[in-house]
Design a protein around this motif. Structure first.
Motif, PDB file in Angstrom:
ATOM      1  N   GLN A 144      -6.697   8.752  -4.915  1.00 51.25           N
ATOM      2  CA  GLN A 144      -6.506   8.432  -3.345  1.00 51.25           C
ATOM      3  C   GLN A 144      -7.200   9.332  -2.351  1.00 51.25           C
ATOM      4  O   GLN A 144      -6.642   9.211  -1.111  1.00 51.25           O
ATOM      5  CB  GLN A 144      -5.404   7.845  -3.239  1.00 51.25           C
ATOM      6  CG  GLN A 144      -5.122   6.212  -4.583  1.00 51.25           C
ATOM      7  CD  GLN A 144      -3.663   5.935  -4.403  1.00 51.25           C
ATOM      8  OE1 GLN A 144      -3.189   6.012  -3.876  1.00 51.25           O
ATOM      9  NE2 GLN A 144      -4.723   4.751  -5.773  1.00 51.25           N
TER      10      GLN A 144
ATOM     11  N   SER B 247     -11.223   1.183  -4.416  1.00 48.22           N
ATOM     12  CA  SER B 247     -10.596   2.479  -4.287  1.00 48.22           C
ATOM     13  C   SER B 247      -9.413   2.948  -5.253  1.00 48.22           C
ATOM     14  O   SER B 247      -9.316   2.234  -6.474  1.00 48.22           O
ATOM     15  CB  SER B 247      -9.423   2.310  -2.978  1.00 48.22           C
ATOM     16  OG  SER B 247      -7.707   1.491  -2.955  1.00 48.22           O
TER      17      SER B 247
ATOM     18  N   GLY C 244      -9.743   9.410   0.535  1.00 49.08           N
ATOM     19  CA  GLY C 244      -9.213   8.853   1.703  1.00 49.08           C
ATOM     20  C   GLY C 244      -9.615  10.310   2.783  1.00 49.08           C
ATOM     21  O   GLY C 244     -10.231   9.743   4.021  1.00 49.08           O
TER      22      GLY C 244
ATOM     23  N   ILE D 123       0.957  -1.150   0.362  1.00 53.24           N
ATOM     24  CA  ILE D 123       0.275  -0.191  -0.018  1.00 53.24           C
ATOM     25  C   ILE D 123       1.001   0.867  -0.014  1.00 53.24           C
ATOM     26  O   ILE D 123       1.880   1.407   0.399  1.00 53.24           O
ATOM     27  CB  ILE D 123      -0.859  -0.153   1.034  1.00 53.24           C
ATOM     28  CG1 ILE D 123      -0.628   0.271   2.840  1.00 53.24           C
ATOM     29  CG2 ILE D 123      -1.800  -0.833   1.470  1.00 53.24           C
ATOM     30  CD1 ILE D 123      -0.834   0.815   3.917  1.00 53.24           C
ATOM     31  N   SER D 124       0.692   2.639  -0.251  1.00 53.96           N
ATOM     32  CA  SER D 124       0.747   3.716  -0.558  1.00 53.96           C
ATOM     33  C   SER D 124       0.156   4.425   1.248  1.00 53.96           C
ATOM     34  O   SER D 124      -0.235   3.833   1.538  1.00 53.96           O
ATOM     35  CB  SER D 124       0.756   4.477  -1.301  1.00 53.96           C
ATOM     36  OG  SER D 124      -0.540   4.636  -1.793  1.00 53.96           O
TER      37      SER D 124
ATOM     38  N   THR E  51      -7.905   0.473   2.034  1.00 55.59           N
ATOM     39  CA  THR E  51      -5.939   0.573   0.429  1.00 55.59           C
ATOM     40  C   THR E  51      -7.446  -1.312  -0.198  1.00 55.59           C
ATOM     41  O   THR E  51      -6.105  -0.947  -1.100  1.00 55.59           O
ATOM     42  CB  THR E  51      -5.211   0.512   1.992  1.00 55.59           C
ATOM     43  OG1 THR E  51      -5.281  -0.608   2.275  1.00 55.59           O
ATOM     44  CG2 THR E  51      -5.362   2.174   2.579  1.00 55.59           C
ATOM     45  N   ASP E  52      -8.392  -1.129  -0.354  1.00 49.21           N
ATOM     46  CA  ASP E  52      -8.139  -2.260  -0.864  1.00 49.21           C
ATOM     47  C   ASP E  52      -8.066  -2.044  -2.293  1.00 49.21           C
ATOM     48  O   ASP E  52      -9.228  -1.151  -2.530  1.00 49.21           O
ATOM     49  CB  ASP E  52      -9.463  -2.396  -0.524  1.00 49.21           C
ATOM     50  CG  ASP E  52     -10.668  -4.604  -1.564  1.00 49.21           C
ATOM     51  OD1 ASP E  52      -9.207  -4.403  -1.728  1.00 49.21           O
ATOM     52  OD2 ASP E  52     -11.309  -4.421  -1.328  1.00 49.21           O
ATOM     53  N   TYR E  53      -7.240  -2.695  -3.133  1.00 50.12           N
ATOM     54  CA  TYR E  53      -7.051  -2.654  -4.279  1.00 50.12           C
ATOM     55  C   TYR E  53      -8.187  -2.638  -5.490  1.00 50.12           C
ATOM     56  O   TYR E  53      -9.084  -1.595  -5.781  1.00 50.12           O
ATOM     57  CB  TYR E  53      -6.238  -3.071  -5.015  1.00 50.12           C
ATOM     58  CG  TYR E  53      -4.590  -3.452  -4.913  1.00 50.12           C
ATOM     59  CD1 TYR E  53      -4.176  -2.328  -3.704  1.00 50.12           C
ATOM     60  CD2 TYR E  53      -4.186  -4.372  -5.100  1.00 50.12           C
ATOM     61  CE1 TYR E  53      -3.194  -2.165  -3.604  1.00 50.12           C
ATOM     62  CE2 TYR E  53      -2.491  -4.155  -5.142  1.00 50.12           C
ATOM     63  CZ  TYR E  53      -2.290  -2.940  -3.942  1.00 50.12           C
ATOM     64  OH  TYR E  53      -0.513  -3.492  -3.516  1.00 50.12           O
TER      65      TYR E  53
ATOM     66  N   ILE F 180      -3.700   7.486   1.403  1.00 47.26           N
ATOM     67  CA  ILE F 180      -4.909   6.912   1.836  1.00 47.26           C
ATOM     68  C   ILE F 180      -4.837   7.261   3.622  1.00 47.26           C
ATOM     69  O   ILE F 180      -5.775   7.386   3.841  1.00 47.26           O
ATOM     70  CB  ILE F 180      -5.939   5.785   1.153  1.00 47.26           C
ATOM     71  CG1 ILE F 180      -6.061   5.790  -0.687  1.00 47.26           C
ATOM     72  CG2 ILE F 180      -6.783   5.512   2.110  1.00 47.26           C
ATOM     73  CD1 ILE F 180      -6.715   4.381  -1.245  1.00 47.26           C
ATOM     74  N   PRO F 181      -3.880   5.898   3.997  1.00 48.89           N
ATOM     75  CA  PRO F 181      -4.202   6.287   5.482  1.00 48.89           C
ATOM     76  C   PRO F 181      -3.929   7.680   5.884  1.00 48.89           C
ATOM     77  O   PRO F 181      -4.528   7.701   6.676  1.00 48.89           O
ATOM     78  CB  PRO F 181      -3.022   5.564   5.725  1.00 48.89           C
ATOM     79  CG  PRO F 181      -3.147   4.047   4.241  1.00 48.89           C
ATOM     80  CD  PRO F 181      -3.559   5.633   2.916  1.00 48.89           C
TER      81      PRO F 181
END
Length: 323
Positions: free
Chosen positions: A268, A261, A272, A209-210, A256-258, A213-214
């Motif tokens: 992104q 999202s 988020g 993940i990047s 973050t589910d591909y 988003i978080p």
């Protein structure tokens, strides 16, 4: 500068669905260990039941469709484990079975299969379970309580979560340290912020993940709860909103589910922020004290639109050649 694209075969990154899913399972291990530590053997049994239910449901769906089964890609295991981590430890064992079949057949199967579903299967299943069994889904055990493995053990001690206290509104009766470590009532996998952050760091290091988003999700929650705080101490109010409930589990592992999202960088970030804003809105004005599930599901529904309105800058040649 011209971009040169050669003919196939192209270089393969080596990443496969099964490897990505395995990384997610590894990243969830700290939350799994924390859940078992704080809630006992019953938490482990619920995880096994949930994972098995998702695998069986996927196998049956593939058999009915006369398609090769996809159990080896580990996606069913990830969905089952995530679903279990969003459940209170006190739920009957048949609850994750119902949720697992709904996630794999209705959400994932009817949604088109792996990578084609619009909504996160684990979160959609949780929303479905809350709708059908609100009493069971809102009965939380106190962390550290001795919980047996019976379907509805008599030694379960119900306790209000910190978010229930914050609805009053008032600051929770647990310390920030307990909220960080996980010594508080809540769902199995959401109580320990430390465990979730360790798992998130692993996913970032592995480039699964990047941070877009978080970070955007958590920043939106932090800013809004700091500005529109309801507690005696704005900083503590913000901290409890970040550490308690499903914000960290949702921001790191669900949003973050591909498949559900956006793929564009700007999309992104907007996604988020939208998840964070909706989470705070639902927490402040919703029927339930938590809002992560419905916030992410609503943003899942518009993820495709965010990709459309936030296209990346395209490489192109400069007329007349580069100077």
């Amino acid at each position: 500068m011209n971009l040169l694209v050669t003919s196939s075969p192209h270089i393969h990154s080596g990443r496969t669905t099964s490897r990505l899913m395995a990384d997610v399972l590894i990243a969830l291990l700290p939350a799994v260990v924390a859940g078992i530590y704080f809630f006992g053997l019953r938490a482990a049994i619920l995880m096994v039941v949930s994972i098995a239910s998702c695998k069986i449901a996927e196998f049956l769906w593939c058999a009915v469709r006369r398609q090769p089964h996809t159990l080896r890609d580990c996606s069913a295991a990830v969905t089952g484990l995530l679903l279990a981590l969003t459940l209170p430890v006190s739920v009957p064992y048949w609850v994750p079975v119902v949720g697992g079949f709904f996630a794999m057949i209705v959400v994932k199967g009817l949604g088109g299969g792996l990578g084609q579903n619009t909504f996160n299967p684990a979160l959609a299943a949780r929303a479905f379970l809350v709708l059908l069994f609100p009493a069971a889904m809102t009965r939380f055990a106190a962390a550290g309580t001795s919980i047996g493995s019976a379907p509805m053990s008599v030694d379960i001690v119900s306790s209000a979560t910190p978010l229930h206290h914050m609805v009053m509104p008032e600051l929770p009766n647990v310390s920030l340290l307990d909220a960080f470590l996980g010594n508080l009532p809540g769902c199995i996998g959401e109580v320990s912020a430390l465990a979730l952050l360790i798992g998130g760091a692993y996913l970032v290091i592995r480039k699964v993940i990047s941070l877009r988003i978080p970070v955007a999700y958590l920043a939106a929650v932090a800013v809004l709860t700091l500005i529109f705080n309801k507690g005696q101490d704005p900083i503590q109010w913000m901290a409890y909103n970040l550490l308690c409930g499903g914000v960290l589990l949702g921001a790191i592992f669900m949003a973050t589910d591909y498949a559900t999202s956006p793929v564009t960088p700007l999309g992104q970030i907007v996604y988020g922020v939208g998840c964070g804003v909706l989470t705070v809105v639902f927490r402040y004005f919703g029927l339930f004290p938590e809002g992560v599930t419905y916030a992410i599901l609503l943003m899942n529904a518009v993820a495709w639109a965010l990709d459309r309105i936030t296209p990346p800058r395209r490489f192109t040649s400069i007329p007349g050649g580069a100077k």
